[in-house]
Design a protein around this motif. Structure first.
Motif, PDB file in Angstrom:
ATOM      1  N   GLU A 192      55.541  50.491  55.584  1.00 21.50           N
ATOM      2  CA  GLU A 192      56.068  49.422  54.736  1.00 21.50           C
ATOM      3  C   GLU A 192      55.889  48.057  55.391  1.00 21.50           C
ATOM      4  N   GLU A 193      55.995  48.005  56.715  1.00 20.13           N
ATOM      5  CA  GLU A 193      55.715  46.746  57.416  1.00 20.13           C
ATOM      6  C   GLU A 193      54.254  46.343  57.237  1.00 20.13           C
ATOM      7  N   GLU A 194      53.365  47.336  57.324  1.00 18.09           N
ATOM      8  CA  GLU A 194      51.933  47.073  57.129  1.00 18.09           C
ATOM      9  C   GLU A 194      51.663  46.626  55.700  1.00 18.09           C
ATOM     10  N   ILE A 195      52.304  47.289  54.743  1.00 27.71           N
ATOM     11  CA  ILE A 195      52.134  46.942  53.328  1.00 27.71           C
ATOM     12  C   ILE A 195      52.633  45.530  53.054  1.00 27.71           C
ATOM     13  N   GLU A 196      53.784  45.185  53.623  1.00 25.46           N
ATOM     14  CA  GLU A 196      54.343  43.841  53.423  1.00 25.46           C
ATOM     15  C   GLU A 196      53.404  42.768  53.963  1.00 25.46           C
ATOM     16  N   GLU A 197      52.809  43.046  55.107  1.00 23.35           N
ATOM     17  CA  GLU A 197      51.887  42.070  55.707  1.00 23.35           C
ATOM     18  C   GLU A 197      50.633  41.904  54.854  1.00 23.35           C
ATOM     19  N   ILE A 198      50.079  43.030  54.383  1.00 21.33           N
ATOM     20  CA  ILE A 198      48.870  42.969  53.552  1.00 21.33           C
ATOM     21  C   ILE A 198      49.160  42.267  52.230  1.00 21.33           C
ATOM     22  N   ALA A 199      50.251  42.676  51.572  1.00 17.48           N
ATOM     23  CA  ALA A 199      50.587  42.108  50.266  1.00 17.48           C
ATOM     24  C   ALA A 199      50.883  40.615  50.361  1.00 17.48           C
ATOM     25  N   GLY A 200      51.498  40.198  51.473  1.00 14.23           N
ATOM     26  CA  GLY A 200      51.824  38.785  51.635  1.00 14.23           C
ATOM     27  C   GLY A 200      50.600  37.898  51.707  1.00 14.23           C
ATOM     28  N   ASP A 201      49.454  38.486  52.091  1.00 14.54           N
ATOM     29  CA  ASP A 201      48.209  37.724  52.197  1.00 14.54           C
ATOM     30  C   ASP A 201      47.363  37.793  50.932  1.00 14.54           C
ATOM     31  N   MET A 202      47.829  38.525  49.917  1.00 15.37           N
ATOM     32  CA  MET A 202      47.034  38.684  48.692  1.00 15.37           C
ATOM     33  C   MET A 202      47.632  37.873  47.558  1.00 15.37           C
ATOM     34  N   GLU A 203      46.811  37.033  46.946  1.00 14.76           N
ATOM     35  CA  GLU A 203      47.284  36.199  45.838  1.00 14.76           C
ATOM     36  C   GLU A 203      47.801  37.045  44.681  1.00 14.76           C
ATOM     37  N   GLU A 204      47.057  38.126  44.359  1.00 21.31           N
ATOM     38  CA  GLU A 204      47.468  38.972  43.225  1.00 21.31           C
ATOM     39  C   GLU A 204      48.828  39.618  43.486  1.00 21.31           C
ATOM     40  N   ALA A 205      49.060  40.054  44.725  1.00 22.14           N
ATOM     41  CA  ALA A 205      50.347  40.676  45.053  1.00 22.14           C
ATOM     42  C   ALA A 205      51.477  39.663  44.949  1.00 22.14           C
ATOM     43  N   SER A 215      58.422  45.044  44.184  1.00 23.36           N
ATOM     44  CA  SER A 215      58.446  44.865  45.636  1.00 23.36           C
ATOM     45  C   SER A 215      57.024  44.734  46.184  1.00 23.36           C
ATOM     46  N   TYR A 216      56.928  44.553  47.509  1.00 25.37           N
ATOM     47  CA  TYR A 216      55.627  44.520  48.166  1.00 25.37           C
ATOM     48  C   TYR A 216      54.848  45.804  47.872  1.00 25.37           C
ATOM     49  N   TYR A 217      55.526  46.927  48.051  1.00 22.84           N
ATOM     50  CA  TYR A 217      54.848  48.212  47.861  1.00 22.84           C
ATOM     51  C   TYR A 217      54.391  48.386  46.420  1.00 22.84           C
ATOM     52  N   THR A 218      55.250  48.057  45.465  1.00 23.45           N
ATOM     53  CA  THR A 218      54.899  48.184  44.053  1.00 23.45           C
ATOM     54  C   THR A 218      53.693  47.319  43.725  1.00 23.45           C
ATOM     55  N   ALA A 219      53.717  46.060  44.162  1.00 23.24           N
ATOM     56  CA  ALA A 219      52.620  45.138  43.884  1.00 23.24           C
ATOM     57  C   ALA A 219      51.314  45.638  44.488  1.00 23.24           C
ATOM     58  N   LEU A 220      51.374  46.069  45.746  1.00 17.38           N
ATOM     59  CA  LEU A 220      50.159  46.516  46.417  1.00 17.38           C
ATOM     60  C   LEU A 220      49.604  47.779  45.766  1.00 17.38           C
ATOM     61  N   THR A 221      50.475  48.694  45.383  1.00 12.19           N
ATOM     62  CA  THR A 221      50.025  49.934  44.748  1.00 12.19           C
ATOM     63  C   THR A 221      49.357  49.647  43.412  1.00 12.19           C
ATOM     64  N   ILE A 222      49.946  48.766  42.613  1.00 16.41           N
ATOM     65  CA  ILE A 222      49.352  48.398  41.321  1.00 16.41           C
ATOM     66  C   ILE A 222      47.971  47.793  41.528  1.00 16.41           C
ATOM     67  N   ILE A 223      47.845  46.878  42.468  1.00 17.97           N
ATOM     68  CA  ILE A 223      46.569  46.220  42.726  1.00 17.97           C
ATOM     69  C   ILE A 223      45.537  47.220  43.238  1.00 17.97           C
ATOM     70  N   ALA A 224      45.953  48.095  44.138  1.00 18.38           N
ATOM     71  CA  ALA A 224      45.034  49.096  44.676  1.00 18.38           C
ATOM     72  C   ALA A 224      44.524  50.025  43.587  1.00 18.38           C
ATOM     73  N   GLU A 225      45.392  50.417  42.668  1.00 20.47           N
ATOM     74  CA  GLU A 225      45.001  51.320  41.589  1.00 20.47           C
ATOM     75  C   GLU A 225      44.105  50.630  40.566  1.00 20.47           C
ATOM     76  N   ILE A 226      44.393  49.366  40.267  1.00 14.81           N
ATOM     77  CA  ILE A 226      43.589  48.616  39.288  1.00 14.81           C
ATOM     78  C   ILE A 226      42.253  48.209  39.886  1.00 14.81           C
ATOM     79  N   ALA A 227      42.255  47.847  41.167  1.00 15.25           N
ATOM     80  CA  ALA A 227      41.068  47.370  41.907  1.00 15.25           C
ATOM     81  C   ALA A 227      40.677  45.966  41.462  1.00 15.25           C
ATOM     82  N   THR A 228      40.183  45.808  40.252  1.00 18.30           N
ATOM     83  CA  THR A 228      39.875  44.479  39.724  1.00 18.30           C
ATOM     84  C   THR A 228      40.183  44.449  38.240  1.00 18.30           C
ATOM     85  N   ILE A 229      40.910  43.464  37.812  1.00 18.87           N
ATOM     86  CA  ILE A 229      41.324  43.377  36.401  1.00 18.87           C
ATOM     87  C   ILE A 229      40.132  43.105  35.500  1.00 18.87           C
TER      88      ILE A 229
END
Length: 336
Positions: A192-205, A215-229
């Motif tokens: 979760e610390e790693e996810i928070e750091e990654i998500a904090g650097d992503m505009e989409e997250a 949350s950070y995890y929810t945002a990152l998971t959605i973006i990872a699953e979608i890949a590109t809108i």
């Protein structure tokens, strides 16, 4: 000469079929699911079109062949089998059917994300698996208590004091489970610390985290699953990809809507979680109000799914237009 290749992939071994332009088998057999195995089988075949069924072990051979200049297609398992049964009408092994299908240009392809998105998906999936394991051990702990008739319903057994109470019971199985839970909690926290750091650097997250309850995890998971809108032409396509659209059976003028089906299980689950959290954190948002209106006249399960579709539509337009969450909703056609 063009080659058409089908590969049935397993964890340790693969089975490959190589066809020439006329559909004649040029090479066939098993090989190790490793770079040395790929080299042994494909040595001297030249390049060509390849179909690989999307399984848990597809990535090594896909990456190796792509790097060597092959035109590789990742085949949708369910759709490919349907086409094979209808078009091929034989009892060929999977690799033969895939080779025939790629030769006939009938492969139903699966989107292959870039390396960065694959890594994000791996992190999100790993965290999800660890949380599932943690839930299993919590349930096993509760089962040990019920087995002995020990009451615990008025006590939060997962707090620091609750865990000490469990230890004081001196039940060997429970103590073992608590040790496993400690290890799982430590690893989940690090992820979760790693996810928070990654998500904090992503505009989409950061955009998605403007949705109350995301949350950070929810945002990152959605973006990872979608890949590109950009690969979704409309919100409806994204909802279908998530598996939030009812199945439809149509015969003549009669149309029957069934339960939701297909889609990405992890994406659907995380959107359901986001919808639930959003209702609790934003009681006056247009998504929550939509759910409340629907809940009054529809079964709760249907209302929940409809609200999840609405939130998915909101997510689509937020990512498409690069806009923050609008609590009262907005018309994307009038947005910049």
């Amino acid at each position: 000469m063009n080659r058409y290749i089908g590969i049935d992939v397993h964890q340790d071994k693969c089975h490959g079929t190589v066809l020439d332009e006329d559909g004649i088998t040029a090479r066939q057999g098993y090989f190790q699911n490793s770079p040395s195995g790929f080299k042994d089988f494909f040595d001297g075949t030249g390049t060509g079109k390849v179909a690989i069924e999307a399984t848990d072990a597809w990535q090594p051979v896909y990456d190796w062949l792509t790097e060597k200049g092959f035109d590789v297609k990742l085949a949708h398992p369910h759709k490919t089998r349907i086409i094979a049964e209808v078009k091929i009408k034989t009892d060929c092994r999977d690799s033969e059917a895939l080779a025939d299908l790629v030769r006939a240009d009938l492969i139903a392809e699966v989107y292959v994300p870039c390396d960065d998105m694959r890594e994000l998906r791996g992190i999100a999936k790993q965290r999800g698996k660890l949380v599932q394991e943690r839930s299993k051990y919590k349930n096993r702990t509760k089962a040990q208590l019920r087995k002995r008739g020990i009451e615990y319903k008025d006590r939060n057994i997962w707090t620091k004091s609750g865990k000490q109470w469990l230890r004081d019971l001196e039940i060997n199985a429970v103590n073992d489970f608590l040790e496993v839970l400690k290890t799982l909690n430590d690893r989940i926290s690090k992820l979760e610390e790693e996810i928070e750091e990654i998500a904090g650097d992503m505009e989409e997250a950061r955009l998605l985290m403007t949705i109350p309850g995301v949350s950070y995890y929810t945002a990152l998971t959605i973006i990872a699953e979608i890949a590109t809108i950009e690969r979704f032409p409309s919100p409806e396509h994204l909802c279908s990809y998530a598996g939030l659209v009812p199945s439809v059976k149509q015969s003549g003028s009669k149309e029957v809507h069934g339960p939701i089906s297909g889609g990405r299980p992890l994406l659907r689950w995380i959107i359901y979680q986001a919808t639930h959290n959003h209702k609790n954190n934003a009681p006056n948002s247009h998504v929550t109000e939509f759910y409340k209106r629907l809940e009054q006249r529809k079964p709760k399960k249907l209302a929940k799914t409809a609200a999840a579709r609405k939130l998915t539509t909101v997510i689509y337009w937020m990512l498409k237009l690069k806009e923050e969450f609008h609590p009262k909703g907005y018309d994307p056609r009038t947005s910049r």
